[in-house]
Design an enzyme around this catalytic site. Structure first.
Site, PDB file in Angstrom:
ATOM      1  N   CYS A   2       0.848  -1.185   0.000  1.00 15.91           N
ATOM      2  CA  CYS A   2       0.000   0.000   0.000  1.00 15.91           C
ATOM      3  C   CYS A   2       0.887   1.240   0.000  1.00 15.91           C
ATOM      4  O   CYS A   2       2.095   1.171   0.137  1.00 15.91           O
ATOM      5  CB  CYS A   2      -0.901   0.011   1.232  1.00 15.91           C
ATOM      6  SG  CYS A   2      -1.786  -1.525   1.505  1.00 15.91           S
ATOM      7  N   ARG A  27       2.390   1.157  -6.971  1.00 14.10           N
ATOM      8  CA  ARG A  27       2.543   0.090  -5.983  1.00 14.10           C
ATOM      9  C   ARG A  27       1.349  -0.859  -5.972  1.00 14.10           C
ATOM     10  O   ARG A  27       1.410  -1.929  -5.381  1.00 14.10           O
ATOM     11  CB  ARG A  27       2.724   0.705  -4.586  1.00 14.10           C
ATOM     12  CG  ARG A  27       4.011   1.500  -4.445  1.00 14.10           C
ATOM     13  CD  ARG A  27       4.044   2.255  -3.135  1.00 14.10           C
ATOM     14  NE  ARG A  27       4.243   1.370  -2.002  1.00 14.10           N
ATOM     15  CZ  ARG A  27       5.426   1.108  -1.459  1.00 14.10           C
ATOM     16  NH1 ARG A  27       6.517   1.632  -1.980  1.00 14.10           N
ATOM     17  NH2 ARG A  27       5.527   0.316  -0.413  1.00 14.10           N
ATOM     18  N   TRP A  73      -4.277  -1.767  -0.590  1.00 13.42           N
ATOM     19  CA  TRP A  73      -4.366  -3.043  -1.291  1.00 13.42           C
ATOM     20  C   TRP A  73      -4.958  -4.014  -0.284  1.00 13.42           C
ATOM     21  O   TRP A  73      -4.349  -4.327   0.735  1.00 13.42           O
ATOM     22  CB  TRP A  73      -2.980  -3.482  -1.747  1.00 13.42           C
ATOM     23  CG  TRP A  73      -2.963  -4.670  -2.668  1.00 13.42           C
ATOM     24  CD1 TRP A  73      -3.129  -4.670  -4.016  1.00 13.42           C
ATOM     25  CD2 TRP A  73      -2.737  -6.037  -2.293  1.00 13.42           C
ATOM     26  NE1 TRP A  73      -3.029  -5.940  -4.518  1.00 13.42           N
ATOM     27  CE2 TRP A  73      -2.777  -6.810  -3.482  1.00 13.42           C
ATOM     28  CE3 TRP A  73      -2.501  -6.685  -1.090  1.00 13.42           C
ATOM     29  CZ2 TRP A  73      -2.596  -8.183  -3.487  1.00 13.42           C
ATOM     30  CZ3 TRP A  73      -2.320  -8.061  -1.094  1.00 13.42           C
ATOM     31  CH2 TRP A  73      -2.362  -8.794  -2.275  1.00 13.42           C
ATOM     32  N   ASN A  99       0.206   0.396   6.559  1.00 12.77           N
ATOM     33  CA  ASN A  99       0.598  -0.676   5.641  1.00 12.77           C
ATOM     34  C   ASN A  99       1.001  -1.884   6.467  1.00 12.77           C
ATOM     35  O   ASN A  99       1.610  -1.735   7.533  1.00 12.77           O
ATOM     36  CB  ASN A  99       1.794  -0.255   4.780  1.00 12.77           C
ATOM     37  CG  ASN A  99       1.454   0.829   3.791  1.00 12.77           C
ATOM     38  OD1 ASN A  99       0.291   1.170   3.599  1.00 12.77           O
ATOM     39  ND2 ASN A  99       2.469   1.378   3.157  1.00 12.77           N
ATOM     40  N   GLY A 100       0.741  -3.078   5.960  1.00 12.30           N
ATOM     41  CA  GLY A 100       1.138  -4.283   6.677  1.00 12.30           C
ATOM     42  C   GLY A 100      -0.067  -5.056   7.171  1.00 12.30           C
ATOM     43  O   GLY A 100      -1.210  -4.810   6.783  1.00 12.30           O
ATOM     44  N   GLU A 483      11.113 -15.961 -16.901  1.00 16.28           N
ATOM     45  CA  GLU A 483      10.841 -14.527 -16.778  1.00 16.28           C
ATOM     46  C   GLU A 483       9.921 -14.059 -17.899  1.00 16.28           C
ATOM     47  O   GLU A 483       9.043 -13.215 -17.688  1.00 16.28           O
ATOM     48  CB  GLU A 483      12.164 -13.748 -16.788  1.00 16.28           C
ATOM     49  CG  GLU A 483      12.038 -12.244 -16.888  1.00 16.28           C
ATOM     50  CD  GLU A 483      11.304 -11.596 -15.718  1.00 16.28           C
ATOM     51  OE1 GLU A 483      11.008 -10.385 -15.806  1.00 16.28           O
ATOM     52  OE2 GLU A 483      11.016 -12.284 -14.713  1.00 16.28           O
ATOM     53  N   LYS A 487       6.287 -12.231 -17.370  1.00 19.07           N
ATOM     54  CA  LYS A 487       5.910 -10.927 -17.925  1.00 19.07           C
ATOM     55  C   LYS A 487       4.560 -11.013 -18.638  1.00 19.07           C
ATOM     56  O   LYS A 487       3.715 -10.134 -18.498  1.00 19.07           O
ATOM     57  CB  LYS A 487       6.985 -10.423 -18.895  1.00 19.07           C
ATOM     58  CG  LYS A 487       8.195  -9.835 -18.239  1.00 19.07           C
ATOM     59  CD  LYS A 487       7.863  -8.535 -17.523  1.00 19.07           C
ATOM     60  CE  LYS A 487       8.802  -8.308 -16.369  1.00 19.07           C
ATOM     61  NZ  LYS A 487       8.611  -9.191 -15.214  1.00 19.07           N
ATOM     62  N   GLU A 490       1.753 -11.382 -16.089  1.00 19.43           N
ATOM     63  CA  GLU A 490       1.563 -10.191 -15.259  1.00 19.43           C
ATOM     64  C   GLU A 490       0.739  -9.118 -15.947  1.00 19.43           C
ATOM     65  O   GLU A 490      -0.168  -8.539 -15.340  1.00 19.43           O
ATOM     66  CB  GLU A 490       2.933  -9.584 -14.894  1.00 19.43           C
ATOM     67  CG  GLU A 490       3.683 -10.276 -13.792  1.00 19.43           C
ATOM     68  CD  GLU A 490       5.007  -9.606 -13.537  1.00 19.43           C
ATOM     69  OE1 GLU A 490       5.310  -9.339 -12.361  1.00 19.43           O
ATOM     70  OE2 GLU A 490       5.756  -9.341 -14.496  1.00 19.43           O
ATOM     71  N   HIS A 506       7.919 -35.014 -21.609  1.00 21.76           N
ATOM     72  CA  HIS A 506       7.523 -35.679 -20.371  1.00 21.76           C
ATOM     73  C   HIS A 506       6.197 -35.134 -19.837  1.00 21.76           C
ATOM     74  O   HIS A 506       6.011 -35.016 -18.632  1.00 21.76           O
ATOM     75  CB  HIS A 506       8.636 -35.537 -19.328  1.00 21.76           C
ATOM     76  CG  HIS A 506       9.924 -36.165 -19.761  1.00 21.76           C
ATOM     77  ND1 HIS A 506      10.159 -37.514 -19.688  1.00 21.76           N
ATOM     78  CD2 HIS A 506      11.043 -35.614 -20.316  1.00 21.76           C
ATOM     79  CE1 HIS A 506      11.369 -37.782 -20.160  1.00 21.76           C
ATOM     80  NE2 HIS A 506      11.926 -36.638 -20.537  1.00 21.76           N
ATOM     81  N   LYS A 603       3.748  -3.411  -6.634  1.00 19.01           N
ATOM     82  CA  LYS A 603       5.168  -3.303  -6.940  1.00 19.01           C
ATOM     83  C   LYS A 603       6.043  -3.817  -5.809  1.00 19.01           C
ATOM     84  O   LYS A 603       6.951  -4.606  -6.013  1.00 19.01           O
ATOM     85  CB  LYS A 603       5.518  -1.833  -7.234  1.00 19.01           C
ATOM     86  CG  LYS A 603       6.973  -1.609  -7.645  1.00 19.01           C
ATOM     87  CD  LYS A 603       7.287  -2.292  -8.950  1.00 19.01           C
ATOM     88  CE  LYS A 603       8.686  -2.007  -9.438  1.00 19.01           C
ATOM     89  NZ  LYS A 603       9.014  -2.789 -10.633  1.00 19.01           N
TER      90      LYS A 603
END
Length: 608
Positions: A2, A27, A73, A99-100, A483, A487, A490, A506, A603
């Site tokens: 947040c 963020r 958030w 935050n937290g 990666e 991307k 995301e 396999h 973020k």
């Protein structure tokens, strides 16, 4: 994850707070709010809206030189107007942004409910406002004392700011596991969860440590511990410019940051390549040649893209230094009671330097006597301070939620770490010279990839209707494939999975059909023939193929071919990363996604 902003001074607080929130949008958040002291009363505006919509609800001209603001958030309670921050006590005397996660919030809420408190929200944060108010009602001598007494009852992570309408000349701030930074102005003070919210007004900052409080007035600040011991803090100057947080003509920050990579990598290399002894200079790790030779293993710890960068780094260390190396998700590391070896070098990787799981892994390592260095992009961040030594990435501020230039700079820095470790062992002068030269050319080679953006955009458009994709790599390029899949997931919300090429047979090969494109990474190395064989297996089952390569492939082998310039084989994974970033970007843009702020993501992940 947040965002927090606070202000106390002579100017109108509301515009400053709103601008600070705008700088923290990257963020990730689902609601936002502002509280200011206006004519002796708290004026609170909050809603489950974006910042631009919040602006429409606010009176930017209202008086009041002290206030706090927040982007939330959701953790406790759904993203609603009521659950948005700031949160108040029943008398509307105390306002809190936080935050937290307060881990014992249910017990605290139950205790308050037994005392007759009626809760307005489902959040853990609201309990803090009621507890601070109760401490003041029960005779706490100051707001600082009330906050300190409240936090002694709290278990969990927090970065918070508390405002008392009856004492509008102060803000009280506290940190435990969630970042808080003070901004030192001229007759005014700022507080935020990220320097991005401060640099328009000041570059002089103070970072709070875990378990530390600060009391701010317009002209001064003081810091102390939860045990009421005073601490001494000296402001530092951050090397960040306000323009770093502007789009500068780009459509969004991800596109801007992709194109900043040549200069970002050039900064990471500056002064670190030794062309006399063909090694690297990484003075920040504080290890001489004897200490470097005593290392018997290297382990990289990170989350998300930082974990994949760590895998890339482990491959480089094994290949150049011939040391056993691996990477592990930091989120798993401390929960499996790891065996910590004294001759292992642990590398904690984080763009923000505040990733909660990685910070906890560092703390576990230090508790067990492990040798750990940081690889972070934010000076003064918690992981950097906890490690005490390491490699600064020099990527510059990264605003888009999806990491691009920080990931690439991680890879460049790990290449230098591998070079350094190799040259104190058995890496020859000629191989050292080869890697030094290739690293020196890396910014220009990245620029060459960016120059073919149009071709990559065409490939993305050709496959933009796909609902799922494979990313295929082998050995060096396996982390790059992971990666690339990350991307795409995301920012486009297209389901993507990465596999090692040999693993297709396999199980995953059963999923190949005309609606499942595969992005196959094909460097011109000793495994070229095997990678061509992988493409033929996919094509034989009707699967479309996009090949990313620096080799000459047989005509018609792939449906789309993205040509990457040549470097040394060890550095191919870094160059192959760039087209995957651009592919994801253009596909997401074609699908109309909110590229800088993908849904459900943030973020800086400062909670588990």
């Amino acid at each position: 994850m947040c965002g927090i902003v606070g202000y106390i001074g002579k100017r109108r607080a509301t515009p400053i707070l709103l601008e600070g929130l705008r700088r923290l949008e990257y963020r990730g958040y689902d609601s936002a709010g502002v509280a200011v002291v206006h004519r002796g009363r708290l004026k609170v505006t909050k809603a489950a809206v974006r910042i631009d919509e919040l602006r429409e609800l606010l009176d930017l001209n209202q008086l009041g030189g002290v206030g706090i603001a927040h982007t939330r958030w959701a953790t406790h309670g759904e993203p609603t107007d009521t659950n948005a921050h700031p949160h108040l006590d029943a008398a509307k005397r105390i306002a809190v942004v936080h935050n937290g996660i307060i881990e014992n919030s249910e017990r605290l809420r139950a205790k308050l409910a037994d005392d007759g408190v009626k809760f307005a929200s489902d959040t853990d944060t609201e309990a803090l406002a009621h507890l601070v108010a109760a401490q003041l009602d029960n005779g706490a001598e100051s707001l600082e004392d009330a906050v300190r007494a409240t936090l002694r009852e709290v278990n969990g992570a927090y970065g918070l700011v508390v405002l008392d309408v009856q004492n509008p000349g102060q803000l009280v701030v506290a940190r435990n596991g969630s970042p808080i930074v003070l901004g030192i102005g001229d007759g005014e003070m700022f507080v935020a969860s990220d320097v991005a919210a401060l640099v328009r007004h000041t570059q002089r900052v103070v970072y709070l440590d875990d378990g530390e409080l600060a009391t701010l007035s317009a002209d001064d600040f003081s810091t102390s511990t939860l045990q009421a011991h005073r601490t001494a803090k000296t402001p530092t100057t951050v090397d960040v410019d306000d323009s770093d947080y502007e789009l500068s003509g780009f459509a969004n920050f991800m596109h801007k940051e992709i194109f900043e990579q040549p200069e970002a990598v050039r900064r990471a290399l500056l002064g670190r390549l030794d062309e006399r002894f063909f090694t690297a200079r990484l003075g920040g790790i504080n290890l001489d040649a004897r200490a470097l030779r005593s290392i018997r293993r290297v382990k990289f710890l990170g989350c998300g893209s930082a974990y994949y960068a760590g895998q890339l780094g482990a491959n480089l260390v094994e290949e150049l230094a011939r040391l056993p190396a691996d990477a592990e998700p930091a989120s798993e590391f401390r929960y499996r009671n790891p065996v910590v070896e004294g001759d292992t070098l642990y590398v904690a990787v984080s763009q923000s330097g505040e990733t909660a799981d990685t910070l906890a892994a560092v703390q576990e390592l230090r508790r067990k006597g492990g040798q750990v260095i940081g690889a972070v992009n934010v000076v003064g961040s918690a992981i950097g301070r906890e490690c005490g030594s390491g490699v600064f990435l020099h990527a510059g501020p990264e605003v888009s939620v999806a990491s691009t230039k920080a990931y690439t700079n991680m890879g460049a820095c790990f290449a230098m770490l591998a070079l350094l470790l190799g040259r104190v062992r058995d890496l020859s002068v000629s191989d050292g010279a080869r890697i030094v030269a290739a690293l020196g050319e890396l910014p220009d080679r990245i620029a060459d990839v960016l120059a073919i953006e149009g071709e990559i955009a065409e490939a993305a458009a050709k496959h933009s209707e796909a609902e799922r994709m494979f990313f295929i790599g082998r050995v060096r390029t396996w982390p790059t494939a992971r990666e690339g899949a990350q991307k795409l997931k995301e920012i486009s919300y297209v389901h993507a999975e990465a596999y090692q090429a040999a693993e297709l047979k396999h199980g995953p090969l059963a999923l190949i059909d005309p609606g499942m494109p595969s992005m196959v990474l094909v460097p011109d190395d000793e495994l070229l023939a095997k990678n061509i064989g992988t493409i033929e297996q996919i094509k034989a089952r009707g699967g479309p193929v996009i090949a990313v390569t620096n080799a000459e492939l047989p005509p018609g082998l792939a449906d789309s071919v993205i040509h990457v310039p040549r470097s040394e084989p060890e550095l191919d994974p870094l160059l192959f990363t760039i087209p995957l970033q651009l592919f994801a970007y253009h596909l997401a843009q074609r699908l109309g996604r909110d590229i800088d702020k993908p849904r459900n993501l943030a973020k800086s992940v400062t909670v588990e």
